[in-house]
Scaffold this motif. Structure first.
Motif, PDB file in Angstrom:
ATOM      1  N   LEU A 118     -90.608  87.072  39.638  1.00 59.00           N
ATOM      2  CA  LEU A 118     -91.043  85.790  39.096  1.00 59.00           C
ATOM      3  C   LEU A 118     -92.524  85.551  39.392  1.00 59.00           C
ATOM      4  O   LEU A 118     -92.943  85.462  40.542  1.00 59.00           O
ATOM      5  CB  LEU A 118     -90.201  84.663  39.709  1.00 59.00           C
ATOM      6  CG  LEU A 118     -90.601  83.211  39.402  1.00 59.00           C
ATOM      7  CD1 LEU A 118     -90.676  82.973  37.906  1.00 59.00           C
ATOM      8  CD2 LEU A 118     -89.617  82.256  40.060  1.00 59.00           C
ATOM      9  N   ASN A 119     -93.328  85.498  38.329  1.00 57.75           N
ATOM     10  CA  ASN A 119     -94.761  85.266  38.455  1.00 57.75           C
ATOM     11  C   ASN A 119     -95.287  84.745  37.132  1.00 57.75           C
ATOM     12  O   ASN A 119     -94.617  84.868  36.100  1.00 57.75           O
ATOM     13  CB  ASN A 119     -95.484  86.556  38.900  1.00 57.75           C
ATOM     14  CG  ASN A 119     -95.626  87.571  37.791  1.00 57.75           C
ATOM     15  OD1 ASN A 119     -96.434  87.429  36.880  1.00 57.75           O
ATOM     16  ND2 ASN A 119     -94.807  88.637  37.841  1.00 57.75           N
ATOM     17  N   PRO A 120     -96.498  84.156  37.108  1.00 54.68           N
ATOM     18  CA  PRO A 120     -96.968  83.504  35.881  1.00 54.68           C
ATOM     19  C   PRO A 120     -97.545  84.437  34.836  1.00 54.68           C
ATOM     20  O   PRO A 120     -97.698  84.031  33.677  1.00 54.68           O
ATOM     21  CB  PRO A 120     -98.050  82.553  36.396  1.00 54.68           C
ATOM     22  CG  PRO A 120     -98.596  83.254  37.605  1.00 54.68           C
ATOM     23  CD  PRO A 120     -97.405  83.911  38.249  1.00 54.68           C
ATOM     24  N   GLY A 121     -97.865  85.680  35.206  1.00 51.06           N
ATOM     25  CA  GLY A 121     -98.583  86.533  34.280  1.00 51.06           C
ATOM     26  C   GLY A 121     -97.756  87.589  33.585  1.00 51.06           C
ATOM     27  O   GLY A 121     -97.889  87.802  32.370  1.00 51.06           O
ATOM     28  N   THR A 122     -96.883  88.275  34.339  1.00 50.05           N
ATOM     29  CA  THR A 122     -96.177  89.422  33.767  1.00 50.05           C
ATOM     30  C   THR A 122     -94.662  89.304  33.804  1.00 50.05           C
ATOM     31  O   THR A 122     -93.973  90.120  33.195  1.00 50.05           O
ATOM     32  CB  THR A 122     -96.574  90.714  34.508  1.00 50.05           C
ATOM     33  OG1 THR A 122     -96.177  90.615  35.886  1.00 50.05           O
ATOM     34  CG2 THR A 122     -98.074  90.953  34.428  1.00 50.05           C
ATOM     35  N   SER A 123     -94.127  88.296  34.502  1.00 47.91           N
ATOM     36  CA  SER A 123     -92.671  88.139  34.540  1.00 47.91           C
ATOM     37  C   SER A 123     -92.301  86.691  34.847  1.00 47.91           C
ATOM     38  O   SER A 123     -91.816  86.374  35.930  1.00 47.91           O
ATOM     39  CB  SER A 123     -92.047  89.069  35.586  1.00 47.91           C
ATOM     40  OG  SER A 123     -90.635  89.047  35.504  1.00 47.91           O
ATOM     41  N   PRO A 124     -92.503  85.794  33.888  1.00 49.26           N
ATOM     42  CA  PRO A 124     -92.120  84.394  34.100  1.00 49.26           C
ATOM     43  C   PRO A 124     -90.607  84.227  33.946  1.00 49.26           C
ATOM     44  O   PRO A 124     -90.118  83.515  33.068  1.00 49.26           O
ATOM     45  CB  PRO A 124     -92.907  83.656  33.008  1.00 49.26           C
ATOM     46  CG  PRO A 124     -93.062  84.655  31.914  1.00 49.26           C
ATOM     47  CD  PRO A 124     -93.167  85.991  32.587  1.00 49.26           C
ATOM     48  N   LEU A 125     -89.882  84.887  34.819  1.00 45.43           N
ATOM     49  CA  LEU A 125     -88.429  84.986  34.738  1.00 45.43           C
ATOM     50  C   LEU A 125     -87.800  84.245  35.909  1.00 45.43           C
ATOM     51  O   LEU A 125     -88.007  84.623  37.061  1.00 45.43           O
ATOM     52  CB  LEU A 125     -88.011  86.462  34.752  1.00 45.43           C
ATOM     53  CG  LEU A 125     -86.513  86.784  34.780  1.00 45.43           C
ATOM     54  CD1 LEU A 125     -85.813  86.212  33.561  1.00 45.43           C
ATOM     55  CD2 LEU A 125     -86.300  88.293  34.854  1.00 45.43           C
ATOM     56  N   GLY A 151    -100.596  76.271  38.292  1.00 47.72           N
ATOM     57  CA  GLY A 151    -100.717  76.404  36.849  1.00 47.72           C
ATOM     58  C   GLY A 151     -99.679  77.306  36.226  1.00 47.72           C
ATOM     59  O   GLY A 151     -98.614  77.565  36.786  1.00 47.72           O
ATOM     60  N   HIS A 152     -99.999  77.818  35.024  1.00 54.07           N
ATOM     61  CA  HIS A 152     -99.158  78.783  34.317  1.00 54.07           C
ATOM     62  C   HIS A 152    -100.079  79.498  33.340  1.00 54.07           C
ATOM     63  O   HIS A 152    -101.277  79.204  33.244  1.00 54.07           O
ATOM     64  CB  HIS A 152     -98.009  78.087  33.577  1.00 54.07           C
ATOM     65  CG  HIS A 152     -98.452  77.085  32.554  1.00 54.07           C
ATOM     66  ND1 HIS A 152     -98.940  77.436  31.310  1.00 54.07           N
ATOM     67  CD2 HIS A 152     -98.518  75.731  32.609  1.00 54.07           C
ATOM     68  CE1 HIS A 152     -99.275  76.360  30.636  1.00 54.07           C
ATOM     69  NE2 HIS A 152     -99.037  75.307  31.405  1.00 54.07           N
ATOM     70  N   ARG A 153     -99.518  80.478  32.607  1.00 59.50           N
ATOM     71  CA  ARG A 153    -100.338  81.214  31.637  1.00 59.50           C
ATOM     72  C   ARG A 153     -99.640  81.306  30.286  1.00 59.50           C
ATOM     73  O   ARG A 153     -99.714  82.323  29.588  1.00 59.50           O
ATOM     74  CB  ARG A 153    -100.690  82.591  32.203  1.00 59.50           C
ATOM     75  CG  ARG A 153    -101.834  82.461  33.188  1.00 59.50           C
ATOM     76  CD  ARG A 153    -101.981  83.471  34.246  1.00 59.50           C
ATOM     77  NE  ARG A 153    -101.993  84.857  33.880  1.00 59.50           N
ATOM     78  CZ  ARG A 153    -101.897  85.845  34.777  1.00 59.50           C
ATOM     79  NH1 ARG A 153    -101.800  85.550  36.067  1.00 59.50           N
ATOM     80  NH2 ARG A 153    -101.901  87.092  34.414  1.00 59.50           N
ATOM     81  N   ALA A 154     -98.979  80.212  29.909  1.00 60.43           N
ATOM     82  CA  ALA A 154     -98.317  80.182  28.603  1.00 60.43           C
ATOM     83  C   ALA A 154     -99.328  80.295  27.472  1.00 60.43           C
ATOM     84  O   ALA A 154     -99.021  80.835  26.396  1.00 60.43           O
ATOM     85  CB  ALA A 154     -97.499  78.904  28.457  1.00 60.43           C
ATOM     86  N   ASP A 155    -100.557  79.790  27.705  1.00 57.51           N
ATOM     87  CA  ASP A 155    -101.579  79.878  26.663  1.00 57.51           C
ATOM     88  C   ASP A 155    -101.938  81.335  26.375  1.00 57.51           C
ATOM     89  O   ASP A 155    -102.097  81.728  25.215  1.00 57.51           O
ATOM     90  CB  ASP A 155    -102.825  79.083  27.067  1.00 57.51           C
ATOM     91  CG  ASP A 155    -103.345  79.445  28.445  1.00 57.51           C
ATOM     92  OD1 ASP A 155    -102.599  80.057  29.237  1.00 57.51           O
ATOM     93  OD2 ASP A 155    -104.505  79.110  28.751  1.00 57.51           O
ATOM     94  N   ARG A 199    -111.797  88.303  29.653  1.00 58.05           N
ATOM     95  CA  ARG A 199    -113.204  87.930  29.449  1.00 58.05           C
ATOM     96  C   ARG A 199    -113.355  86.424  29.298  1.00 58.05           C
ATOM     97  O   ARG A 199    -114.399  85.854  29.626  1.00 58.05           O
ATOM     98  CB  ARG A 199    -113.763  88.633  28.204  1.00 58.05           C
ATOM     99  CG  ARG A 199    -114.197  90.072  28.448  1.00 58.05           C
ATOM    100  CD  ARG A 199    -115.081  90.571  27.310  1.00 58.05           C
ATOM    101  NE  ARG A 199    -114.385  90.563  26.031  1.00 58.05           N
ATOM    102  CZ  ARG A 199    -113.713  91.592  25.546  1.00 58.05           C
ATOM    103  NH1 ARG A 199    -113.632  92.708  26.242  1.00 58.05           N
ATOM    104  NH2 ARG A 199    -113.115  91.507  24.380  1.00 58.05           N
ATOM    105  N   ALA A 200    -112.304  85.768  28.832  1.00 61.40           N
ATOM    106  CA  ALA A 200    -112.333  84.312  28.658  1.00 61.40           C
ATOM    107  C   ALA A 200    -111.915  83.579  29.933  1.00 61.40           C
ATOM    108  O   ALA A 200    -111.711  82.357  29.908  1.00 61.40           O
ATOM    109  CB  ALA A 200    -111.422  83.912  27.501  1.00 61.40           C
ATOM    110  N   GLY A 201    -111.784  84.319  31.024  1.00 63.89           N
ATOM    111  CA  GLY A 201    -111.421  83.702  32.299  1.00 63.89           C
ATOM    112  C   GLY A 201    -109.938  83.658  32.562  1.00 63.89           C
ATOM    113  O   GLY A 201    -109.487  82.964  33.481  1.00 63.89           O
ATOM    114  N   GLY A 202    -109.165  84.398  31.761  1.00 66.10           N
ATOM    115  CA  GLY A 202    -107.727  84.416  31.935  1.00 66.10           C
ATOM    116  C   GLY A 202    -107.272  85.495  32.891  1.00 66.10           C
ATOM    117  O   GLY A 202    -108.032  85.970  33.741  1.00 66.10           O
ATOM    118  N   GLY A 203    -106.011  85.909  32.737  1.00 68.84           N
ATOM    119  CA  GLY A 203    -105.460  86.912  33.633  1.00 68.84           C
ATOM    120  C   GLY A 203    -105.267  86.358  35.031  1.00 68.84           C
ATOM    121  O   GLY A 203    -105.152  85.142  35.236  1.00 68.84           O
ATOM    122  N   ILE A 204    -105.258  87.249  35.991  1.00 70.58           N
ATOM    123  CA  ILE A 204    -105.040  86.824  37.368  1.00 70.58           C
ATOM    124  C   ILE A 204    -106.105  85.852  37.837  1.00 70.58           C
ATOM    125  O   ILE A 204    -105.848  84.966  38.654  1.00 70.58           O
ATOM    126  CB  ILE A 204    -104.945  88.042  38.300  1.00 70.58           C
ATOM    127  CG1 ILE A 204    -104.481  87.602  39.700  1.00 70.58           C
ATOM    128  CG2 ILE A 204    -106.248  88.805  38.361  1.00 70.58           C
ATOM    129  CD1 ILE A 204    -104.241  88.752  40.642  1.00 70.58           C
TER     130      ILE A 204
END
Length: 412
Positions: A320-327, A82-86, A102-107
């Motif tokens: 490079l990771n989906p949450g804090t550095s999508p680089l 997946g990704h976390r662009a939302d 709380r909405a099920g996001g993050g890691i």
């Protein structure tokens, strides 16, 4: 009469930033140099005319372009679902991290997506991200697990990384990452650490799935005592260690990393003088991750002056990771290391070559030197500082892995 030397390739008309650690000139620069490759390794490097006795099977020209070691990305999490662009969009709209969690996001969102992905899906998405790095001149990359948080998924992530390395387009090293305590184990974190030490690490070691073990030592992940248990188990199993340390607070992670002879301590925004001294004494590399700092808008920056004062080698990586550095560009990280962390262009480029290789325990790459792997990048620039100066543009003319051209470019 001197016997001629054989070579598979002789690359001429090159401005070579050797990045040799003991070079007498900035970047170890040779303004008009040649490089010979034999059996996948560099067999000669020197000024024009120094290779008169070399008989190559083929000769190529860099046409005056800059040649550097292939870049080394020493800290990535590029296998995930997946990704976390939302979430990115939601945060820009005013949502806090707690709101998304709380909405099920993050890691938790990445863990769920990674567990749900098939092996082939994980491989396909990771291969795409690996392609981004390769197109930016990277020839060696480190890939961490850490988004499974259960034995089966962690092993699948590491096997996926090994499959990437077997495709002969990138040199891949793998790291088992103890990332955080799973949500369903928050009431028994020590029991989870027991499981990691008793079941997970021995399996990883027995199957040779990881080249190192990393731990996130932080108040939101593992305490120093829990971290030390994991490090001690890894060392007992013969696995080198590294540490996510001092990112959010000074937890003593750098001192702990040094105590266990860690290859690297990464992030380090809250590094103390005692931590810097410990890293210097242990020869541990400080890995700086400006992509995460910029993406999160962190006001606290790593104490680069303190690292310089103690002579701690500094590496630069994408994280490079989906949450804090999508680089997906190591050159962009090099630029950010200069503009945000105030490294010099030479420090930043050394951080993405020789020091990054050291952070992975390698001394055969990240440098243009006799005996090193013939992993090279040829750039459409004249001066090494341009690699940090230009950003958001394609500077790569050709990428060479083990003496072979691996990306389209002008033939050499």
């Amino acid at each position: 009469m001197t016997e001629p030397r054989r070579a598979d390739l002789l690359l001429t008309d090159a401005r070579i930033a050797t990045m040799a650690p003991d070079a007498a000139v900035p970047y170890g620069l040779l303004d008009d140099g040649v490089v010979a490759v034999t059996d996948g390794r560099i067999s000669h490097v020197g000024p024009r005319g120094s290779a008169a006795d070399i008989v190559p099977e083929r000769t190529g020209s860099a046409h005056g372009r800059l040649v550097t070691p292939g870049l080394v990305d020493c800290h990535t999490h590029l296998v995930f679902g997946g990704h976390r662009a939302d979430e990115f969009e939601q945060r820009l709209g005013g949502a806090t991290y707690e709101d998304t969690a709380r909405a099920g996001g993050g890691i938790a969102a990445t863990v769920a997506a990674t567990r749900a992905a098939s092996d082939d899906e994980l491989l396909a998405s990771a291969r795409r991200r690996l392609g981004w790095l390769a197109a930016g001149g990277v020839t060696t990359v480190e890939v961490k697990s850490g988004y499974g948080l259960d034995l089966d998924t962690e092993l699948r992530m590491l096997r996926t990384a090994r499959r990437l390395g077997a495709e002969d387009t990138m040199r891949v090293t793998t790291t088992f990452l103890a990332h955080t305590v799973p949500a369903d184990r928050r009431d028994d974190p020590d029991g989870y650490v027991d499981e990691v030490c008793r079941d997970v690490l021995p399996t990883v070691a027995a199957e040779r799935l990881a080249d190192a073990v990393d731990v996130f030592c932080e108040r939101i992940a593992f305490s120093p005592a829990q971290t030390e248990r994991i490090l001690a188990t890894a060392v007992d199993l013969g696995l080198p260690v590294k540490l996510h340390a001092e990112q959010l607070s000074d937890s003593g992670g750098a001192v702990l990393a040094a105590r266990y002879g860690a290859l690297s301590a990464d992030h380090l925004e809250h590094l103390s003088p005692a931590g810097a001294a410990a890293l210097a004494g242990a020869g541990t590399v400080a890995v700086l991750l400006p992509g995460a700092s910029a993406f999160l808008g962190e006001a606290r920056l790593p104490p680069v002056g303190l690292l310089r004062e103690h002579g701690v080698p500094m590496a630069v990586s994408t994280d490079l990771n989906p949450g804090t550095s999508p680089l997906g560009s190591l050159l962009q990280a090099v630029n950010l290391a200069c503009t945000r962390f105030r490294l010099t262009p030479e420090e930043a480029l050394r951080g993405a070559t020789w020091n990054a290789a050291r952070a992975l325990g390698h001394d055969d790459r990240g440098v243009v030197a006799v005996g090193a792997l013939a992993d090279l990048a040829i750039w459409e620039v004249e001066r090494p500082a341009e690699l940090a100066y230009w950003h958001g543009v394609d500077l790569l003319a050709a990428r060479i892995l083990g003496g072979q051209l691996t990306l389209p470019g002008e033939p050499v």
